[in-house]
Scaffold this motif. Structure first.
Motif, PDB file in Angstrom:
ATOM      1  N   LYS A  59      12.481  -3.772  -9.937  1.00  0.00           N
ATOM      2  CA  LYS A  59      13.182  -3.322  -8.734  1.00  0.00           C
ATOM      3  C   LYS A  59      13.411  -1.810  -8.788  1.00  0.00           C
ATOM      4  CE  LYS A  59      17.448  -3.840  -6.181  1.00  0.00           C
ATOM      5  NZ  LYS A  59      18.855  -4.065  -6.382  1.00  0.00           N
ATOM      6  N   LEU A  60      13.862  -1.312  -9.929  1.00  0.00           N
ATOM      7  CA  LEU A  60      14.093   0.126 -10.060  1.00  0.00           C
ATOM      8  C   LEU A  60      12.795   0.917  -9.940  1.00  0.00           C
ATOM      9  CD1 LEU A  60      16.698   0.090 -12.962  1.00  0.00           C
ATOM     10  CD2 LEU A  60      17.136   0.729 -10.584  1.00  0.00           C
ATOM     11  N   ASP A  61      11.738   0.377 -10.487  1.00  0.00           N
ATOM     12  CA  ASP A  61      10.441   1.047 -10.405  1.00  0.00           C
ATOM     13  C   ASP A  61       9.961   1.134  -8.957  1.00  0.00           C
ATOM     14  OD1 ASP A  61       8.115   2.279 -11.605  1.00  0.00           O
ATOM     15  OD2 ASP A  61       7.061   0.411 -11.129  1.00  0.00           O
ATOM     16  N   SER A  62      10.141   0.070  -8.214  1.00  0.00           N
ATOM     17  CA  SER A  62       9.734   0.108  -6.796  1.00  0.00           C
ATOM     18  C   SER A  62      10.604   1.094  -6.015  1.00  0.00           C
ATOM     19  CB  SER A  62       9.784  -1.281  -6.180  1.00  0.00           C
ATOM     20  OG  SER A  62      11.105  -1.746  -6.108  1.00  0.00           O
ATOM     21  N   GLU A  63      11.891   1.199  -6.368  1.00  0.00           N
ATOM     22  CA  GLU A  63      12.751   2.196  -5.724  1.00  0.00           C
ATOM     23  C   GLU A  63      12.271   3.609  -6.031  1.00  0.00           C
ATOM     24  OE1 GLU A  63      16.930   1.899  -6.515  1.00  0.00           O
ATOM     25  OE2 GLU A  63      17.055  -0.143  -5.723  1.00  0.00           O
ATOM     26  N   ILE A  64      11.903   3.848  -7.275  1.00  0.00           N
ATOM     27  CA  ILE A  64      11.398   5.172  -7.649  1.00  0.00           C
ATOM     28  C   ILE A  64      10.133   5.493  -6.861  1.00  0.00           C
ATOM     29  CG2 ILE A  64      10.329   6.497  -9.518  1.00  0.00           C
ATOM     30  CD1 ILE A  64      12.324   5.202 -11.427  1.00  0.00           C
ATOM     31  N   THR A  65       9.239   4.538  -6.761  1.00  0.00           N
ATOM     32  CA  THR A  65       8.001   4.754  -6.000  1.00  0.00           C
ATOM     33  C   THR A  65       8.317   5.074  -4.543  1.00  0.00           C
ATOM     34  OG1 THR A  65       6.862   3.204  -7.453  1.00  0.00           O
ATOM     35  CG2 THR A  65       5.783   3.731  -5.372  1.00  0.00           C
ATOM     36  N   GLU A  66       9.214   4.309  -3.977  1.00  0.00           N
ATOM     37  CA  GLU A  66       9.614   4.529  -2.590  1.00  0.00           C
ATOM     38  C   GLU A  66      10.228   5.922  -2.416  1.00  0.00           C
ATOM     39  OE1 GLU A  66      13.000   2.465   0.041  1.00  0.00           O
ATOM     40  OE2 GLU A  66      11.500   1.068  -0.736  1.00  0.00           O
ATOM     41  N   LEU A  67      11.082   6.312  -3.336  1.00  0.00           N
ATOM     42  CA  LEU A  67      11.723   7.628  -3.256  1.00  0.00           C
ATOM     43  C   LEU A  67      10.724   8.762  -3.441  1.00  0.00           C
ATOM     44  CD1 LEU A  67      15.024   6.890  -5.194  1.00  0.00           C
ATOM     45  CD2 LEU A  67      14.782   7.303  -2.739  1.00  0.00           C
ATOM     46  N   MET A  68       9.736   8.552  -4.294  1.00  0.00           N
ATOM     47  CA  MET A  68       8.706   9.574  -4.493  1.00  0.00           C
ATOM     48  C   MET A  68       7.896   9.778  -3.201  1.00  0.00           C
ATOM     49  SD  MET A  68       8.880  10.700  -7.644  1.00  0.00           S
ATOM     50  CE  MET A  68       7.321  11.228  -8.276  1.00  0.00           C
ATOM     51  N   ILE A  69       7.609   8.701  -2.518  1.00  0.00           N
ATOM     52  CA  ILE A  69       6.875   8.788  -1.245  1.00  0.00           C
ATOM     53  C   ILE A  69       7.713   9.538  -0.212  1.00  0.00           C
ATOM     54  CG2 ILE A  69       5.982   7.443   0.696  1.00  0.00           C
ATOM     55  CD1 ILE A  69       5.148   5.310  -1.392  1.00  0.00           C
ATOM     56  N   VAL A  70       9.003   9.197  -0.143  1.00  0.00           N
ATOM     57  CA  VAL A  70       9.899   9.865   0.798  1.00  0.00           C
ATOM     58  C   VAL A  70       9.977  11.351   0.489  1.00  0.00           C
ATOM     59  CG1 VAL A  70      12.309  10.079   1.516  1.00  0.00           C
ATOM     60  CG2 VAL A  70      11.250   7.824   1.341  1.00  0.00           C
ATOM     61  N   MET A  71      10.086  11.673  -0.786  1.00  0.00           N
ATOM     62  CA  MET A  71      10.193  13.067  -1.196  1.00  0.00           C
ATOM     63  C   MET A  71       8.899  13.823  -0.868  1.00  0.00           C
ATOM     64  SD  MET A  71      11.770  14.423  -4.772  1.00  0.00           S
ATOM     65  CE  MET A  71      10.308  14.325  -5.783  1.00  0.00           C
ATOM     66  N   GLU A  72       7.781  13.176  -1.082  1.00  0.00           N
ATOM     67  CA  GLU A  72       6.489  13.818  -0.809  1.00  0.00           C
ATOM     68  C   GLU A  72       6.270  14.036   0.688  1.00  0.00           C
ATOM     69  OE1 GLU A  72       1.987  12.359  -1.201  1.00  0.00           O
ATOM     70  OE2 GLU A  72       3.098  12.388  -3.107  1.00  0.00           O
ATOM     71  N   LYS A  73       6.664  13.057   1.486  1.00  0.00           N
ATOM     72  CA  LYS A  73       6.445  13.142   2.929  1.00  0.00           C
ATOM     73  C   LYS A  73       7.583  13.864   3.662  1.00  0.00           C
ATOM     74  CE  LYS A  73       2.766  10.494   2.903  1.00  0.00           C
ATOM     75  NZ  LYS A  73       1.448  10.898   3.312  1.00  0.00           N
ATOM     76  N   ASN A  74       8.704  14.035   2.996  1.00  0.00           N
ATOM     77  CA  ASN A  74       9.902  14.624   3.614  1.00  0.00           C
ATOM     78  C   ASN A  74      10.314  13.872   4.879  1.00  0.00           C
ATOM     79  OD1 ASN A  74      10.780  16.578   1.888  1.00  0.00           O
ATOM     80  ND2 ASN A  74       9.609  18.222   2.837  1.00  0.00           N
ATOM     81  N   ASP A  75      10.259  12.553   4.776  1.00  0.00           N
ATOM     82  CA  ASP A  75      10.588  11.707   5.917  1.00  0.00           C
ATOM     83  C   ASP A  75      11.359  10.489   5.423  1.00  0.00           C
ATOM     84  OD1 ASP A  75      10.745  10.491   8.350  1.00  0.00           O
ATOM     85  OD2 ASP A  75       8.590  10.092   8.530  1.00  0.00           O
ATOM     86  N   LEU A  76      12.591  10.339   5.888  1.00  0.00           N
ATOM     87  CA  LEU A  76      13.437   9.224   5.449  1.00  0.00           C
ATOM     88  C   LEU A  76      13.043   7.888   6.085  1.00  0.00           C
ATOM     89  CD1 LEU A  76      16.965  10.890   5.368  1.00  0.00           C
ATOM     90  CD2 LEU A  76      15.570  10.156   3.438  1.00  0.00           C
ATOM     91  N   SER A  77      12.144   7.888   7.004  1.00  0.00           N
ATOM     92  CA  SER A  77      11.737   6.637   7.646  1.00  0.00           C
ATOM     93  C   SER A  77      10.903   5.752   6.715  1.00  0.00           C
ATOM     94  CB  SER A  77      10.951   6.927   8.931  1.00  0.00           C
ATOM     95  OG  SER A  77       9.737   7.588   8.609  1.00  0.00           O
ATOM     96  N   PHE A  78      10.446   6.307   5.592  1.00  0.00           N
ATOM     97  CA  PHE A  78       9.652   5.530   4.632  1.00  0.00           C
ATOM     98  C   PHE A  78      10.517   4.707   3.674  1.00  0.00           C
ATOM     99  CE2 PHE A  78       6.592   8.886   5.732  1.00  0.00           C
ATOM    100  CZ  PHE A  78       5.500   8.102   6.047  1.00  0.00           C
ATOM    101  N   THR A  79      11.813   4.840   3.773  1.00  0.00           N
ATOM    102  CA  THR A  79      12.686   4.134   2.838  1.00  0.00           C
ATOM    103  C   THR A  79      13.698   3.267   3.566  1.00  0.00           C
ATOM    104  OG1 THR A  79      14.171   4.399   0.955  1.00  0.00           O
ATOM    105  CG2 THR A  79      14.353   6.038   2.680  1.00  0.00           C
ATOM    106  N   THR A  80      14.131   2.236   2.884  1.00  0.00           N
ATOM    107  CA  THR A  80      15.196   1.384   3.397  1.00  0.00           C
ATOM    108  C   THR A  80      16.526   1.748   2.752  1.00  0.00           C
ATOM    109  OG1 THR A  80      14.714  -0.263   1.700  1.00  0.00           O
ATOM    110  CG2 THR A  80      13.640  -0.536   3.841  1.00  0.00           C
ATOM    111  N   LEU A  81      16.488   2.646   1.784  1.00  0.00           N
ATOM    112  CA  LEU A  81      17.689   3.071   1.074  1.00  0.00           C
ATOM    113  C   LEU A  81      18.479   4.055   1.918  1.00  0.00           C
ATOM    114  CD1 LEU A  81      16.094   3.715  -2.434  1.00  0.00           C
ATOM    115  CD2 LEU A  81      17.380   1.706  -1.729  1.00  0.00           C
TER     116      LEU A  81
END
Length: 147
Positions: A59-81
């Motif tokens: 679960k934590l690993d998937s959160e990290i992956t999700e956060l990395m994508i958000v950080m790379e795209k600079n778009d919060l719409s890619f996360t549910t957090l």
């Protein structure tokens, strides 16, 4: 002469029934030492704890992956957090640290498990004291560290 047949058949049936009773009693499970049963139960509990820690790591690993994508795209719409862009690096570091701690906990639990399995396989009579100490130690560790 007819009576001899009844005696022979009766004797054969008696011997067959005695043999069946003997093998059923022999096949019956022997009673185990209470500490052996407790050790097996502790091994099952350790396996369950390892499984839950592995699920937590996933679960934590998937959160990290999700956060990395958000950080790379600079778009919060890619996360549910519920997080801001400024807090993403901190959250990633926190998750990485939690994963590292969980991995070390799993290694400790596997050490306890292997030690318990090794003790239970030994054929010594004086092993029960050492198993009891190890069980108490593992129980205390699990109670305070892995909850």
């Amino acid at each position: 002469m007819d009576y001899w047949y009844f005696f022979i058949i009766g004797g054969i049936l008696l011997i067959a029934s005695i043999l069946m009773i003997y093998f059923r009693l022999k096949k019956r499970k022997k009673e185990e030492h209470p500490l052996a049963v407790r050790t097996r139960e502790m091994i099952v509990m350790i396996n369950q704890r390892i499984h839950s820690l592995n699920n937590r790591i996933k679960k934590l690993d998937s959160e990290i992956t999700e956060l990395m994508i958000v950080m790379e795209k600079n778009d919060l719409s890619f996360t549910t957090l519920q997080i801001t862009l400024e807090n993403i690096p901190t959250k990633i570091d926190e998750n990485k640290e939690e994963i590292r701690i969980s991995i070390s906990d799993i290694e400790d639990l596997r050490d306890y498990q292997s030690e318990l399995e090794q003790k239970i396989k030994e054929k010594e009579e004086n092993k029960w004291e050492s198993i009891e100490k190890l069980l108490d130690f593992a129980k205390e560790k699990m109670r305070y560290r892995y909850t």
